[in-house]
Design a protein around this motif. Structure first.
Motif, short mmCIF file in Angstrom:
data_model
loop_
_atom_site.label_atom_id
_atom_site.label_comp_id
_atom_site.label_asym_id
_atom_site.label_seq_id
_atom_site.Cartn_x
_atom_site.Cartn_y
_atom_site.Cartn_z
N ALA A 70 -2.20 -6.96 -12.82
CA ALA A 70 -1.24 -5.86 -12.94
C ALA A 70 -0.85 -5.32 -11.57
O ALA A 70 0.33 -5.13 -11.27
N LEU A 71 -1.83 -5.09 -10.72
CA LEU A 71 -1.57 -4.49 -9.43
C LEU A 71 -0.77 -5.39 -8.49
O LEU A 71 -0.05 -4.89 -7.62
N VAL A 72 -0.88 -6.72 -8.66
CA VAL A 72 -0.07 -7.59 -7.80
C VAL A 72 1.42 -7.43 -8.12
O VAL A 72 2.27 -7.90 -7.35
N TYR A 73 1.74 -6.78 -9.24
CA TYR A 73 3.14 -6.56 -9.58
C TYR A 73 3.59 -5.12 -9.34
O TYR A 73 4.77 -4.82 -9.52
N ILE A 74 2.68 -4.22 -8.92
CA ILE A 74 3.09 -2.86 -8.60
C ILE A 74 3.25 -2.69 -7.09
O ILE A 74 4.11 -1.94 -6.62
N THR A 75 2.43 -3.40 -6.30
CA THR A 75 2.57 -3.28 -4.84
C THR A 75 3.90 -3.78 -4.31
O THR A 75 4.32 -3.32 -3.24
N PRO A 76 4.62 -4.70 -4.98
CA PRO A 76 5.96 -5.04 -4.49
C PRO A 76 6.93 -3.86 -4.43
O PRO A 76 7.91 -3.89 -3.67
N LEU A 77 6.67 -2.80 -5.22
CA LEU A 77 7.49 -1.60 -5.09
C LEU A 77 7.36 -1.01 -3.69
O LEU A 77 8.35 -0.63 -3.06
N ILE A 78 6.12 -0.94 -3.20
CA ILE A 78 5.88 -0.38 -1.87
C ILE A 78 6.40 -1.34 -0.80
O ILE A 78 7.09 -0.93 0.14
N GLY A 79 6.06 -2.61 -0.95
CA GLY A 79 6.53 -3.60 0.01
C GLY A 79 8.04 -3.69 0.05
O GLY A 79 8.65 -3.84 1.11
N GLY A 80 8.69 -3.60 -1.13
CA GLY A 80 10.14 -3.65 -1.18
C GLY A 80 10.77 -2.46 -0.49
O GLY A 80 11.77 -2.59 0.24
N TYR A 81 10.20 -1.26 -0.66
CA TYR A 81 10.73 -0.07 -0.01
C TYR A 81 10.60 -0.18 1.51
O TYR A 81 11.55 0.09 2.26
N LEU A 82 9.42 -0.59 1.99
CA LEU A 82 9.20 -0.72 3.44
C LEU A 82 10.16 -1.74 4.04
O LEU A 82 10.67 -1.55 5.15
N THR A 83 10.42 -2.81 3.30
CA THR A 83 11.32 -3.84 3.80
C THR A 83 12.76 -3.34 3.84
O THR A 83 13.48 -3.58 4.81
N ASP A 84 13.18 -2.65 2.78
CA ASP A 84 14.54 -2.12 2.75
C ASP A 84 14.79 -1.16 3.92
O ASP A 84 15.89 -1.14 4.48
N GLN A 85 13.77 -0.41 4.28
CA GLN A 85 13.99 0.66 5.26
C GLN A 85 13.59 0.31 6.69
O GLN A 85 14.25 0.76 7.64
#
Length: 459
Positions: A70-85
């Protein structure tokens, strides 16, 4: 984006840019690492200490497995935000790959409960940087209206599943066969060597990506998405989302809610389906016992065989007079096919029952094979199509974040999947598998009814 467009325009109309195949190989080795480790995890947790495992109860093991997947699919939210910004996609992919390689190495080197938790934490963190960015990087190689896009994501999906196919075979063989020994009459398995193979696979993928990336990817993925959007649109990049962008974002969120139920059923593969196969299925093949982990290679094997056919079909359909099927329609069919897959395993459970201590006859392997076949066809109708959709309709400044949101639906799905898997102990396999089958078919039919409205919102 401009450089990526040049890469695309240099290719003949029906060919894909070479960067797609680089990302194919990178994702293949990352998935080799993930599925190699995942294919062994539930067995490693439940086997006795004397057999090379950690000797946990099934309910505890399923809980740990569930939290990890489950958690391997929630951390992409954080990684995606850091990458976008703040950072480019390619740098994020490298960070994620290195951290995941270290996580697998710790599972190999420490071989203890402490090593288990530390290794899984690093795998979860690394995946957050890697997973959302490689998928959106594929989308950067194509213009928004490129008819090859769905076909490209289906080809990319083959890379995912080539790694997923090889991983249980190689890692499972090392753990359950090659390094298996007998000490004092007790069989000991070499699970840690399976984890080492997963680590090596991750390292190979990163070497390929970083050596060949500058040649085949050009400028794609070097800058944060917010900076790319600002350069392309100027002050418009800072403006609020338009009405149409809000509608498209809403479609992503609605479809993400539906796919929760698909993945909750699909993810039984690593928990309840693996445990059922280990105990209740006759794995004898011409006098040789097929390793339990090998059954998890059926899904990627079918994808490798079927993905080229579906990729060509979507491309041909898109260029025909009739036009392509709407994305929500494809995904609805995917959910229904998953439900049909559970019918096959239900037939097996009706023969064997759910009590291994009262087992009198084991199920034929063909039931499990058919389950994975229908699950695979359903996955091909849903997952690569969903990745393509997000990369196509998400506002550019939110591309990686929304890809993270899309993947976060699997976070909820895996929690639900784990809860259902635990209930197989108290309710029984027949009741749980039947419930999953009925629910996913029902939601598939509901999505089919909403398809026309959602398609209009996407346009």
């Amino acid at each position: 984006m401009e450089a990526a467009a040049k890469l695309t325009n240099q290719q003949p109309a029906k060919k894909h840019p070479p960067g797609l195949y680089l990302l194919f190989l990178t994702e293949m080795w990352e998935r080799f690492s993930y599925y190699g480790m995942r294919g062994l995890l539930i067995l490693y947790l439940t086997k006795e200490l004397a057999s090379g495992g950690l000797g946990m109860k099934e309910s505890t093991a399923i809980t740990i497995y569930t939290l990890f997947t489950a958690l391997v699919y929630i951390t992409p939210l954080i990684g995606g935000y850091l990458t976008d910004q703040f950072i480019g996609k390619r740098f994020a992919i490298t960070i994620g790959g290195i951290v995941m390689a270290i996580g697998n190495f710790i599972l190999f080197a420490m071989n203890s409960v402490t090593g288990l938790y530390l290794g899984l934490i690093l795998l979860i963190v690394g995946n957050g940087f890697f997973k959302p960015n490689i998928s959106t990087l594929v989308g950067e190689l194509y213009e928004k209206d490129d008819a090859r896009r769905d076909g490209a994501f289906t080809i990319f999906y083959m890379g995912i599943n080539l790694g997923a196919f090889l991983a249980p075979l190689i890692c499972g063989y090392l753990a359950e066969d090659y390094f298996k020994t007998t000490v004092g009459g007790t069989i000991q398995y070499g699970y840690k060597y399976g984890f080492l193979a997963a680590c090596i696979g991750m390292i190979i993928g990163q070497i390929i990506f970083n050596v060949l990336g500058p040649r085949f990817l050009g400028e794609a993925g070097l800058k944060p998405a917010s900076k790319v959007a600002k350069e392309k649109a100027g002050s418009a990049a800072q403006a609020p989302l338009t009405k149409k962008e809000k509608q498209r974002t809403a479609v992503i969120l609605i479809l993400a809610s539906f796919v929760v139920f698909f993945w909750a059923g699909f993810e039984q593969a690593g928990s309840s389906l693996t445990l059922y196969t280990d105990k209740f299925v006759d794995r004898n093949l011409f006098g040789w016992t097929v390793p339990t982990s090998w059954f998890q290679s059926l899904n990627p094997m079918f994808i490798i065989l079927l993905a080229p056919l579906l990729s060509a079909f979507w491309t041909k359909l898109a260029s025909s007079k009739r036009g392509d099927l709407p994305t929500p329609t494809k995904m609805a069919f995917g959910m229904i096919l998953l439900g049909i897959g559970f019918v096959a395993v239900i037939l097996a459970v009706m023969q064997t029952g759910s009590d291994d201590k009262a087992l009198t006859v084991k199920a034929n392997m063909i039931f499990i094979v058919m389950t994975y076949f229908f699950h695979t066809v359903g996955e091909l109708f849903l997952s690569p199509i969903g990745l393509s959709m997000v990369s196509k309709i998400a506002p550019i400044k939110l591309a990686s974040l929304l890809m993270g949101v899309w993947m976060a639906s699997s976070f909820v799905a895996n929690l639900l999947a784990g809860t259902l898997a635990v209930y197989t102990e108290s309710l029984g396999y027949l009741e749980v598998f039947s419930l999953i089958g009925v629910v996913v078919i029902l939601f598939g039919l509901i999505l089919l009814g909403l398809s026309k409205k959602l398609t209009a919102m996407m346009e």
